[in-house]
Design a protein around this motif. Structure first.
Motif, PDB file in Angstrom:
ATOM      1  N   PHE A 121       0.728  -1.298   0.075  1.00 54.88           N
ATOM      2  CA  PHE A 121       0.073   0.105   0.013  1.00 54.88           C
ATOM      3  C   PHE A 121       0.786   1.154   0.029  1.00 54.88           C
ATOM      4  CE2 PHE A 121      -3.385   2.426   2.574  1.00 54.88           C
ATOM      5  CZ  PHE A 121      -3.918   2.838   1.219  1.00 54.88           C
ATOM      6  N   TRP A 122       0.776   1.991  -1.016  1.00 60.63           N
ATOM      7  CA  TRP A 122       1.781   3.303  -1.189  1.00 60.63           C
ATOM      8  C   TRP A 122       0.867   4.663  -1.280  1.00 60.63           C
ATOM      9  CZ3 TRP A 122       6.788   3.480  -4.153  1.00 60.63           C
ATOM     10  CH2 TRP A 122       7.453   2.182  -3.951  1.00 60.63           C
ATOM     11  N   LEU A 123       1.286   5.629  -0.742  1.00 66.03           N
ATOM     12  CA  LEU A 123       0.747   6.836  -0.777  1.00 66.03           C
ATOM     13  C   LEU A 123       1.669   7.862  -1.582  1.00 66.03           C
ATOM     14  CD1 LEU A 123      -1.337   9.128  -0.148  1.00 66.03           C
ATOM     15  CD2 LEU A 123       0.071   9.438   2.024  1.00 66.03           C
ATOM     16  N   ILE A 124       1.277   8.336  -2.659  1.00 59.29           N
ATOM     17  CA  ILE A 124       2.161   9.393  -3.408  1.00 59.29           C
ATOM     18  C   ILE A 124       1.396  10.741  -3.314  1.00 59.29           C
ATOM     19  CG2 ILE A 124       3.020   9.881  -5.678  1.00 59.29           C
ATOM     20  CD1 ILE A 124       2.945   7.120  -6.549  1.00 59.29           C
ATOM     21  N   LYS A 125       2.206  11.685  -3.013  1.00 58.42           N
ATOM     22  CA  LYS A 125       1.722  13.302  -2.845  1.00 58.42           C
ATOM     23  C   LYS A 125       2.444  13.903  -3.996  1.00 58.42           C
ATOM     24  CE  LYS A 125       1.065  13.393   2.132  1.00 58.42           C
ATOM     25  NZ  LYS A 125       1.581  13.791   3.332  1.00 58.42           N
ATOM     26  N   VAL A 126       1.536  14.438  -5.210  1.00 52.99           N
ATOM     27  CA  VAL A 126       2.256  15.272  -6.005  1.00 52.99           C
ATOM     28  C   VAL A 126       2.058  16.671  -5.722  1.00 52.99           C
ATOM     29  CG1 VAL A 126       1.554  13.299  -7.674  1.00 52.99           C
ATOM     30  CG2 VAL A 126      -0.038  15.304  -7.261  1.00 52.99           C
ATOM     31  N   GLN A 127       3.173  17.077  -6.319  1.00 57.19           N
ATOM     32  CA  GLN A 127       3.335  18.735  -6.087  1.00 57.19           C
ATOM     33  C   GLN A 127       2.134  19.590  -6.677  1.00 57.19           C
ATOM     34  OE1 GLN A 127       7.229  20.134  -6.942  1.00 57.19           O
ATOM     35  NE2 GLN A 127       6.922  22.318  -6.040  1.00 57.19           N
ATOM     36  N   SER A 128       1.688  20.575  -5.925  1.00 63.16           N
ATOM     37  CA  SER A 128       0.537  21.247  -6.584  1.00 63.16           C
ATOM     38  C   SER A 128       1.002  22.509  -7.430  1.00 63.16           C
ATOM     39  CB  SER A 128      -0.478  21.632  -5.651  1.00 63.16           C
ATOM     40  OG  SER A 128       0.002  22.277  -4.605  1.00 63.16           O
ATOM     41  N   GLY A 129       0.270  23.041  -8.390  1.00 61.06           N
ATOM     42  CA  GLY A 129       0.421  24.384  -8.649  1.00 61.06           C
ATOM     43  C   GLY A 129       1.762  24.734  -9.658  1.00 61.06           C
ATOM     44  N   ILE A 130       2.387  23.440 -10.334  1.00 60.29           N
ATOM     45  CA  ILE A 130       3.275  23.450 -11.189  1.00 60.29           C
ATOM     46  C   ILE A 130       2.901  22.773 -12.549  1.00 60.29           C
ATOM     47  CG2 ILE A 130       5.077  23.597  -9.428  1.00 60.29           C
ATOM     48  CD1 ILE A 130       5.656  20.735 -10.261  1.00 60.29           C
ATOM     49  N   TRP A 131       3.590  23.245 -13.619  1.00 60.91           N
ATOM     50  CA  TRP A 131       3.282  22.654 -15.032  1.00 60.91           C
ATOM     51  C   TRP A 131       4.734  22.094 -15.457  1.00 60.91           C
ATOM     52  CZ3 TRP A 131      -0.664  20.770 -17.005  1.00 60.91           C
ATOM     53  CH2 TRP A 131      -0.724  20.199 -18.262  1.00 60.91           C
ATOM     54  N   PRO A 132       4.837  21.278 -15.852  1.00 67.74           N
ATOM     55  CA  PRO A 132       3.804  20.008 -16.142  1.00 67.74           C
ATOM     56  C   PRO A 132       3.651  19.188 -14.801  1.00 67.74           C
ATOM     57  CG  PRO A 132       5.984  19.094 -16.835  1.00 67.74           C
ATOM     58  CD  PRO A 132       6.124  20.545 -16.463  1.00 67.74           C
ATOM     59  N   PRO A 133       2.509  18.457 -14.661  1.00 67.97           N
ATOM     60  CA  PRO A 133       2.096  17.794 -13.650  1.00 67.97           C
ATOM     61  C   PRO A 133       3.093  16.535 -13.527  1.00 67.97           C
ATOM     62  CG  PRO A 133       0.726  17.342 -15.135  1.00 67.97           C
ATOM     63  CD  PRO A 133       1.523  18.275 -15.771  1.00 67.97           C
ATOM     64  N   MET A 134       3.016  15.752 -12.262  1.00 67.21           N
ATOM     65  CA  MET A 134       3.935  14.825 -11.983  1.00 67.21           C
ATOM     66  C   MET A 134       3.673  13.618 -12.997  1.00 67.21           C
ATOM     67  SD  MET A 134       4.529  12.275  -8.714  1.00 67.21           S
ATOM     68  CE  MET A 134       5.701  13.158  -7.866  1.00 67.21           C
ATOM     69  N   ARG A 135       4.730  13.229 -13.617  1.00 69.24           N
ATOM     70  CA  ARG A 135       4.457  11.715 -14.224  1.00 69.24           C
ATOM     71  C   ARG A 135       5.032  10.755 -13.612  1.00 69.24           C
ATOM     72  NH1 ARG A 135       7.156  10.735 -20.190  1.00 69.24           N
ATOM     73  NH2 ARG A 135       6.534   8.627 -20.261  1.00 69.24           N
ATOM     74  N   ILE A 136       3.813   9.495 -13.478  1.00 68.66           N
ATOM     75  CA  ILE A 136       4.259   8.232 -12.643  1.00 68.66           C
ATOM     76  C   ILE A 136       4.227   7.255 -13.807  1.00 68.66           C
ATOM     77  CG2 ILE A 136       3.483   6.803 -10.977  1.00 68.66           C
ATOM     78  CD1 ILE A 136       2.074   9.389  -9.535  1.00 68.66           C
ATOM     79  N   GLU A 137       5.374   6.342 -13.661  1.00 69.89           N
ATOM     80  CA  GLU A 137       5.217   5.332 -14.710  1.00 69.89           C
ATOM     81  C   GLU A 137       5.530   4.133 -13.630  1.00 69.89           C
ATOM     82  OE1 GLU A 137       8.488   5.375 -17.626  1.00 69.89           O
ATOM     83  OE2 GLU A 137       8.113   7.760 -17.741  1.00 69.89           O
ATOM     84  N   ILE A 138       4.595   3.302 -13.739  1.00 65.00           N
ATOM     85  CA  ILE A 138       4.612   2.049 -13.172  1.00 65.00           C
ATOM     86  C   ILE A 138       5.129   0.667 -14.028  1.00 65.00           C
ATOM     87  CG2 ILE A 138       3.345   0.245 -11.835  1.00 65.00           C
ATOM     88  CD1 ILE A 138       1.519   2.714 -11.079  1.00 65.00           C
ATOM     89  N   GLU A 139       6.153   0.109 -13.849  1.00 62.54           N
ATOM     90  CA  GLU A 139       6.671  -1.042 -14.707  1.00 62.54           C
ATOM     91  C   GLU A 139       6.665  -2.292 -13.863  1.00 62.54           C
ATOM     92  OE1 GLU A 139       7.608  -3.102 -17.634  1.00 62.54           O
ATOM     93  OE2 GLU A 139       7.645  -1.007 -18.156  1.00 62.54           O
ATOM     94  N   ARG A 140       5.581  -3.015 -14.140  1.00 59.50           N
ATOM     95  CA  ARG A 140       5.480  -4.081 -13.442  1.00 59.50           C
ATOM     96  C   ARG A 140       6.372  -5.152 -13.624  1.00 59.50           C
ATOM     97  NH1 ARG A 140       3.274  -9.131 -13.961  1.00 59.50           N
ATOM     98  NH2 ARG A 140       2.277  -9.980 -12.198  1.00 59.50           N
ATOM     99  N   THR A 141       6.636  -5.339 -14.983  1.00 60.81           N
ATOM    100  CA  THR A 141       8.075  -6.407 -15.210  1.00 60.81           C
ATOM    101  C   THR A 141       9.489  -6.143 -14.497  1.00 60.81           C
ATOM    102  OG1 THR A 141       8.377  -5.413 -17.386  1.00 60.81           O
ATOM    103  CG2 THR A 141       6.965  -7.137 -17.260  1.00 60.81           C
ATOM    104  N   ALA A 142       9.594  -4.811 -14.228  1.00 61.61           N
ATOM    105  CA  ALA A 142      10.857  -4.383 -13.755  1.00 61.61           C
ATOM    106  C   ALA A 142      10.793  -4.151 -12.178  1.00 61.61           C
ATOM    107  CB  ALA A 142      11.336  -3.064 -14.355  1.00 61.61           C
ATOM    108  N   ASN A 143       9.463  -4.185 -11.713  1.00 63.71           N
ATOM    109  CA  ASN A 143       9.140  -4.035 -10.444  1.00 63.71           C
ATOM    110  C   ASN A 143       9.750  -2.838  -9.909  1.00 63.71           C
ATOM    111  OD1 ASN A 143       7.954  -6.349  -9.867  1.00 63.71           O
ATOM    112  ND2 ASN A 143       9.781  -7.463  -9.055  1.00 63.71           N
ATOM    113  N   THR A 144       9.416  -1.761 -10.900  1.00 64.55           N
ATOM    114  CA  THR A 144       9.672  -0.156 -10.248  1.00 64.55           C
ATOM    115  C   THR A 144       8.551   0.658 -10.440  1.00 64.55           C
ATOM    116  OG1 THR A 144      10.530   0.283 -12.740  1.00 64.55           O
ATOM    117  CG2 THR A 144      12.061  -0.708 -11.154  1.00 64.55           C
ATOM    118  N   ILE A 145       8.637   1.815  -9.840  1.00 65.69           N
ATOM    119  CA  ILE A 145       7.664   2.904 -10.028  1.00 65.69           C
ATOM    120  C   ILE A 145       8.744   4.166 -10.017  1.00 65.69           C
ATOM    121  CG2 ILE A 145       7.376   2.981  -7.542  1.00 65.69           C
ATOM    122  CD1 ILE A 145       4.565   4.165  -8.192  1.00 65.69           C
ATOM    123  N   GLN A 146       8.523   4.943 -11.146  1.00 71.44           N
ATOM    124  CA  GLN A 146       9.327   6.063 -11.405  1.00 71.44           C
ATOM    125  C   GLN A 146       8.527   7.335 -11.346  1.00 71.44           C
ATOM    126  OE1 GLN A 146      12.491   5.824 -14.159  1.00 71.44           O
ATOM    127  NE2 GLN A 146      11.368   7.779 -15.394  1.00 71.44           N
TER     128      GLN A 146
END
Length: 110
Positions: free
Chosen positions: A68-93
């Motif tokens: 169970f993960w919680l990600i808080k993204v920064q507000s008021g900026i552009w571009p917004p946060m980009r989140i990449e979840i790669e299941r086969t590599a077991n990573t989240i970027q």
């Protein structure tokens, strides 16, 4: 097959300080959600905007549930946060305003 549950929300932990301990959570929302995340046996990621306009954060092992993960993204900026979840590599970027961080998931729950 469902490999992960991603929830975009506006509700969040009652205390939005970056240095707040993980156990300071809104009991009426996050405690039942953590029980469901544990019951689902799926990687569960809750994404929300942080009140702190100068930083972002991520926390794993929320409420003692390893997937169970919680990600808080920064507000008021552009571009917004980009989140990449790669299941086969077991990573989240995370890419927030050009600052990239990569984390390894303990394991995906299938």
């Amino acid at each position: 097959n469902i490999h992960a549950i991603i929830i975009f929300g506006h509700a969040g932990p009652c205390c939005d300080r970056v240095d707040a301990p993980l156990n300071i959570l809104d009991d009426e929302f996050f405690e039942p959600l953590s029980l469901k995340a544990d019951e689902w046996k799926k990687t569960t990621i809750f994404i929300q905007e942080t009140n702190n306009k100068y930083t972002w954060s991520w926390q794993s092992n929320l409420e003692g549930v390893s997937h169970f993960w919680l990600i808080k993204v920064q507000s008021g900026i552009w571009p917004p946060m980009r989140i990449e979840i790669e299941r086969t590599a077991n990573t989240i970027q995370f890419d927030q305003n050009g600052i990239v961080r990569k984390a390894f998931m303990n394991k995906w729950i299938d």
